[in-house]
Design an enzyme around this catalytic site. Sequence first.
Site, mmCIF file in Angstrom:
data_model
loop_
_atom_site.group_PDB
_atom_site.id
_atom_site.type_symbol
_atom_site.label_atom_id
_atom_site.label_comp_id
_atom_site.label_asym_id
_atom_site.label_seq_id
_atom_site.Cartn_x
_atom_site.Cartn_y
_atom_site.Cartn_z
ATOM 1 N N SER A 242 -23.893 20.500 -36.966
ATOM 2 C CA SER A 242 -22.770 20.501 -36.035
ATOM 3 C C SER A 242 -21.603 21.237 -36.686
ATOM 4 O O SER A 242 -21.618 21.526 -37.884
ATOM 5 C CB SER A 242 -22.387 19.055 -35.689
ATOM 6 O OG SER A 242 -21.315 19.011 -34.769
ATOM 7 N N CYS A 243 -20.582 21.549 -35.890
ATOM 8 C CA CYS A 243 -19.380 22.220 -36.433
ATOM 9 C C CYS A 243 -18.281 22.104 -35.393
ATOM 10 O O CYS A 243 -18.143 21.069 -34.748
ATOM 11 C CB CYS A 243 -19.690 23.673 -36.794
ATOM 12 S SG CYS A 243 -20.236 24.696 -35.403
ATOM 13 N N GLY A 244 -17.502 23.160 -35.191
ATOM 14 C CA GLY A 244 -16.444 23.133 -34.191
ATOM 15 C C GLY A 244 -16.946 23.494 -32.805
ATOM 16 O O GLY A 244 -16.735 22.759 -31.833
#
Length: 288
Positions: A242-244
């Site tokens: 996951s990330c932004g």
Amino acid sequence: MVAVSDGNCPLVSTEWLAEHIDSPDIHVIDASWFMPNSGRNAKQEYEFCHIKGAVFFDIDEIADLTSPYPHMVPSPEKFASRVRKLGLGDGVKIIIYDSHGIFSAPRVWWMFRLMGHDDVAVLDGGLKKWLAEGRPTDDAIVSHWERHFTIRIRNDLIRDFSQVLAICEDQGTQVVDARSPARFSGTEPEPRPNLNSGHIPNSINWHYAQLINSDGTMVSNDEIKAQIAALGIDLNKPIIASCGTGVTACILALALDKIGKDKVAVYDGSWAEWGARDDAPIVCADMV
């Protein structure tokens, strides 16, 4: 990095691409993308300078434009239609690069694999390294004959909100978050407005920048494994990145693929979705 030509390797060197760039079965993509507040325009920069023969892949347009979240994966039909028009499809090896070195190219690498095209790799060091080595570029607009693209969706490579919510308390599956430590902890505000700060419960912070050398190339396999060991990531368990907004998460997926962990799923909505929802559990520094 040693020049690579193995179709199973997710990275190729600039030396390898320079040697093979004129091969009819090699097609190159410029997948550069910049944060909205960067003041840079990837399409304009492509038109000014790109690797010979490269077509431009617009991450923000080859996307689900009905989604409230940025550059989410498009329908298989839209993806196939767009890449066919770029001359990309069955029977070609696709090499993807971006301006940073390794930043947004892994997102497009992941999308092609998600859609069933495995003969795809990222240019290690990207345009940054290519230019530093004085290799030739072009400003010509590139067009190719349309090519058939066969869709074979790999559902094992993508996760949605409900799936991540169901497993975030499950110690059998690991969520790794590519954002900066300050964003992960919630001590630094998100760059996009109206998002809560913090992280998914039980997730592990693995900042993507740790994986990139100063010349834009990815760190060695030994270094990747050392970082994994230090973070306590178990390669025998499922991993969701996951990330932004689902871009730098794909850098983690690329690094894991590089060392043989090739079935890493990406949470497409990432924090753009999780941080916007009232029903998403969140951990942040002031809760610790």
